[in-house]
Design a protein around this motif. Structure first.
Motif, PDB file in Angstrom:
ATOM      1  N   ARG A   1       0.837  -1.203   0.000  1.00 16.59           N
ATOM      2  CA  ARG A   1       0.000   0.000   0.000  1.00 16.59           C
ATOM      3  C   ARG A   1       0.872   1.252   0.000  1.00 16.59           C
ATOM      4  O   ARG A   1       0.565   2.236  -0.696  1.00 16.59           O
ATOM      5  CB  ARG A   1      -0.925  -0.004   1.218  1.00 16.59           C
ATOM      6  N   VAL A   2       1.964   1.226   0.749  1.00 17.65           N
ATOM      7  CA  VAL A   2       2.895   2.357   0.751  1.00 17.65           C
ATOM      8  C   VAL A   2       3.419   2.597  -0.660  1.00 17.65           C
ATOM      9  O   VAL A   2       3.465   3.738  -1.144  1.00 17.65           O
ATOM     10  CB  VAL A   2       4.054   2.106   1.729  1.00 17.65           C
ATOM     11  N   LEU A   3       3.801   1.522  -1.344  1.00 17.31           N
ATOM     12  CA  LEU A   3       4.304   1.647  -2.715  1.00 17.31           C
ATOM     13  C   LEU A   3       3.226   2.185  -3.651  1.00 17.31           C
ATOM     14  O   LEU A   3       3.492   3.057  -4.485  1.00 17.31           O
ATOM     15  CB  LEU A   3       4.795   0.291  -3.223  1.00 17.31           C
ATOM     16  N   ALA A   4       2.019   1.670  -3.524  1.00 20.09           N
ATOM     17  CA  ALA A   4       0.925   2.081  -4.411  1.00 20.09           C
ATOM     18  C   ALA A   4       0.584   3.549  -4.238  1.00 20.09           C
ATOM     19  O   ALA A   4       0.135   4.206  -5.188  1.00 20.09           O
ATOM     20  CB  ALA A   4      -0.311   1.220  -4.152  1.00 20.09           C
ATOM     21  N   GLU A   5       0.802   4.069  -3.030  1.00 24.48           N
ATOM     22  CA  GLU A   5       0.492   5.472  -2.745  1.00 24.48           C
ATOM     23  C   GLU A   5       1.668   6.390  -3.064  1.00 24.48           C
ATOM     24  O   GLU A   5       1.612   7.581  -2.750  1.00 24.48           O
ATOM     25  CB  GLU A   5       0.065   5.617  -1.287  1.00 24.48           C
ATOM     26  N   GLY A   6       2.711   5.838  -3.688  1.00 21.19           N
ATOM     27  CA  GLY A   6       3.837   6.650  -4.099  1.00 21.19           C
ATOM     28  C   GLY A   6       4.992   6.694  -3.129  1.00 21.19           C
ATOM     29  O   GLY A   6       5.962   7.432  -3.350  1.00 21.19           O
ATOM     30  N   GLY A   7       4.909   5.928  -2.056  1.00 14.60           N
ATOM     31  CA  GLY A   7       6.006   5.870  -1.099  1.00 14.60           C
ATOM     32  C   GLY A   7       7.197   5.133  -1.678  1.00 14.60           C
ATOM     33  O   GLY A   7       7.087   4.382  -2.650  1.00 14.60           O
ATOM     34  N   SER A   8       8.342   5.324  -1.069  1.00 20.47           N
ATOM     35  CA  SER A   8       9.568   4.703  -1.548  1.00 20.47           C
ATOM     36  C   SER A   8       9.681   3.263  -1.059  1.00 20.47           C
ATOM     37  O   SER A   8       9.004   2.841  -0.112  1.00 20.47           O
ATOM     38  CB  SER A   8      10.780   5.486  -1.059  1.00 20.47           C
ATOM     39  N   ALA A   9      10.571   2.518  -1.705  1.00 21.80           N
ATOM     40  CA  ALA A   9      10.868   1.158  -1.243  1.00 21.80           C
ATOM     41  C   ALA A   9      11.360   1.169   0.196  1.00 21.80           C
ATOM     42  O   ALA A   9      11.048   0.266   0.977  1.00 21.80           O
ATOM     43  CB  ALA A   9      11.916   0.524  -2.159  1.00 21.80           C
ATOM     44  N   LEU A  10      12.103   2.204   0.564  1.00 19.45           N
ATOM     45  CA  LEU A  10      12.601   2.319   1.939  1.00 19.45           C
ATOM     46  C   LEU A  10      11.441   2.485   2.918  1.00 19.45           C
ATOM     47  O   LEU A  10      11.403   1.820   3.970  1.00 19.45           O
ATOM     48  CB  LEU A  10      13.569   3.497   2.032  1.00 19.45           C
ATOM     49  N   ASP A  11      10.497   3.351   2.588  1.00 17.03           N
ATOM     50  CA  ASP A  11       9.310   3.511   3.428  1.00 17.03           C
ATOM     51  C   ASP A  11       8.538   2.202   3.529  1.00 17.03           C
ATOM     52  O   ASP A  11       8.025   1.839   4.595  1.00 17.03           O
ATOM     53  CB  ASP A  11       8.379   4.580   2.839  1.00 17.03           C
ATOM     54  N   ALA A  12       8.446   1.489   2.416  1.00  9.88           N
ATOM     55  CA  ALA A  12       7.635   0.271   2.366  1.00  9.88           C
ATOM     56  C   ALA A  12       8.218  -0.844   3.221  1.00  9.88           C
ATOM     57  O   ALA A  12       7.491  -1.521   3.952  1.00  9.88           O
ATOM     58  CB  ALA A  12       7.489  -0.194   0.920  1.00  9.88           C
ATOM     59  N   VAL A  13       9.544  -1.065   3.150  1.00 12.08           N
ATOM     60  CA  VAL A  13      10.121  -2.152   3.954  1.00 12.08           C
ATOM     61  C   VAL A  13      10.076  -1.805   5.429  1.00 12.08           C
ATOM     62  O   VAL A  13       9.864  -2.685   6.282  1.00 12.08           O
ATOM     63  CB  VAL A  13      11.559  -2.509   3.512  1.00 12.08           C
ATOM     64  N   GLU A  14      10.261  -0.530   5.753  1.00  9.53           N
ATOM     65  CA  GLU A  14      10.147  -0.148   7.165  1.00  9.53           C
ATOM     66  C   GLU A  14       8.742  -0.420   7.676  1.00  9.53           C
ATOM     67  O   GLU A  14       8.557  -0.974   8.763  1.00  9.53           O
ATOM     68  CB  GLU A  14      10.497   1.328   7.358  1.00  9.53           C
ATOM     69  N   ARG A  15       7.742  -0.029   6.903  1.00  8.76           N
ATOM     70  CA  ARG A  15       6.356  -0.231   7.331  1.00  8.76           C
ATOM     71  C   ARG A  15       6.033  -1.707   7.479  1.00  8.76           C
ATOM     72  O   ARG A  15       5.415  -2.131   8.468  1.00  8.76           O
ATOM     73  CB  ARG A  15       5.402   0.419   6.327  1.00  8.76           C
ATOM     74  N   ALA A  16       6.425  -2.510   6.508  1.00 10.99           N
ATOM     75  CA  ALA A  16       6.122  -3.940   6.573  1.00 10.99           C
ATOM     76  C   ALA A  16       6.765  -4.592   7.788  1.00 10.99           C
ATOM     77  O   ALA A  16       6.127  -5.388   8.502  1.00 10.99           O
ATOM     78  CB  ALA A  16       6.592  -4.626   5.297  1.00 10.99           C
ATOM     79  N   VAL A  17       8.022  -4.273   8.047  1.00  9.90           N
ATOM     80  CA  VAL A  17       8.707  -4.863   9.202  1.00  9.90           C
ATOM     81  C   VAL A  17       8.103  -4.356  10.501  1.00  9.90           C
ATOM     82  O   VAL A  17       7.988  -5.101  11.477  1.00  9.90           O
ATOM     83  CB  VAL A  17      10.220  -4.588   9.125  1.00  9.90           C
ATOM     84  N   ARG A  18       7.669  -3.111  10.507  1.00  7.62           N
ATOM     85  CA  ARG A  18       7.039  -2.576  11.720  1.00  7.62           C
ATOM     86  C   ARG A  18       5.772  -3.360  12.054  1.00  7.62           C
ATOM     87  O   ARG A  18       5.486  -3.642  13.224  1.00  7.62           O
ATOM     88  CB  ARG A  18       6.709  -1.092  11.498  1.00  7.62           C
ATOM     89  N   VAL A  19       5.001  -3.722  11.045  1.00  7.80           N
ATOM     90  CA  VAL A  19       3.801  -4.535  11.273  1.00  7.80           C
ATOM     91  C   VAL A  19       4.181  -5.872  11.898  1.00  7.80           C
ATOM     92  O   VAL A  19       3.536  -6.342  12.849  1.00  7.80           O
ATOM     93  CB  VAL A  19       3.035  -4.751   9.947  1.00  7.80           C
TER      94      VAL A  19
END
Length: 304
Positions: free
Chosen positions: A47-65
């Protein structure tokens, strides 16, 4: 000692994220829970990627979950050391500028991957340890938590079993990690763990070590590892897998080859998730299970 190597490749796409929930031997009746936990994390990252977030934002978010999910050995629910304490390790890296941040032997904080991201953004140092990591976290505005809030009954039971000499099990599903590629071609990887059950105080495994547990380079791909940390360090598994992709291997073949090498050279087991510069993903394990999920523009998949 040779182990059976299981591997899988996925088509991926321009925007793709893959997570793992740790290599080990999760009980059959609990495997759907671990796959579902990974899929929740992968969906959040995608979802982070789809909303235009970076790969860095996306892996951080996924691991945080995954850190917030007590099923896994990271953040809440992490395994305990020999003194019954929680000491957390995490790292994160992006593949364009090769920036990285990491913390190890961190106590009293619930989100080690976010603190590792703060180290990456700060840029002065890559790796902070123990009391220094905690001090850095406070300076960056992270609030300490009561350590008891991170400890689960499953973690206490696993420590008791280990100290009574019972065989170790992947009671919490193991280390967690994520790799991703975004629409700009940026790759990133992140890994977080509580380490080994009944580990010595101060023991640090591969998860916070750039090149061992985590590595990303836009010219080749990104990797997160799980398994015997000492072996991952000795073979620099994450960087080695990325170098295989740089040399022309696809993500799936690079993952399979490095896990086979870990088995053949050191007799150790583990798992790897990888994504190449084209967004194709691969994963491999030499353990009974490694829960995982992948999501992106093309759809989603998950398994154990």
């Amino acid at each position: 000692m040779k182990h059976v190597i299981h591997h899988l490749g996925g088509r991926g796409g321009e925007r793709t994220l893959v997570v793992h929930g740790g290599a080990g031997d999760v009980a059959p009746e609990r495997r759907p829970l671990h796959a579902a936990g990974c899929l929740r994390a992968a969906r959040e990252g995608a979802r982070v990627l789809a909303e235009g977030g970076s790969a860095l934002d996306a892996v951080e978010r996924a691991v945080r979950v995954l850190e917030d999910d007590p099923l896994f050995n990271a953040g809440t629910g992490a395994c305990l050391n020999e003194e019954g304490r929680v000491e957390l390790d995490a790292s994160i890296m992006e593949g364009r500028g090769l920036r990285a941040g990491a913390v190890c032997a961190l106590a009293g904080f619930a989100a080690p991957i976010a603190i590792a991201r703060a180290a990456l953004e700060d840029g002065r140092h890559v790796l902070y340890a123990a009391h220094g990591a905690a001090r850095f976290a406070r300076e960056k505005g992270f609030s300490p938590v009561d350590e008891a809030a991170l400890v689960t009954e499953a973690a206490r039971a696993a420590l008791a079993a280990a100290q009574q000499g019972q065989p170790a099990t992947s009671w919490a599903g193991g280390t967690v990690g994520a790799v991703a590629r975004d629409a700009s071609g940026l790759t990133a990887a992140a890994t977080s763990t509580g380490g080994m059950v009944n580990k010595r105080v101060g023991r640090v495994g591969d998860s916070p070590i750039v090149g061992a547990g985590t590595y990303a380079d836009d010219e080749a791909g990104a990797v997160s590892t799980t398994g015997h940390g000492e072996g991952m360090i000795r073979l620099a598994v994450a960087r080695s897998a990325v170098e295989r992709m740089r040399a022309g291997s696809g993500a799936a073949e690079a993952a399979r080859a490095i896990i086979a090498h870990l088995s053949e050279r050191l007799g150790m087991t583990g798992g790897v998730i990888a994504i190449d510069r084209e967004g194709r993903f691969g994963l491999s394990r030499s353990t009974a299970t490694m829960s995982w999920a992948a999501a992106g523009d093309w759809g989603e998949e998950s398994g154990v």
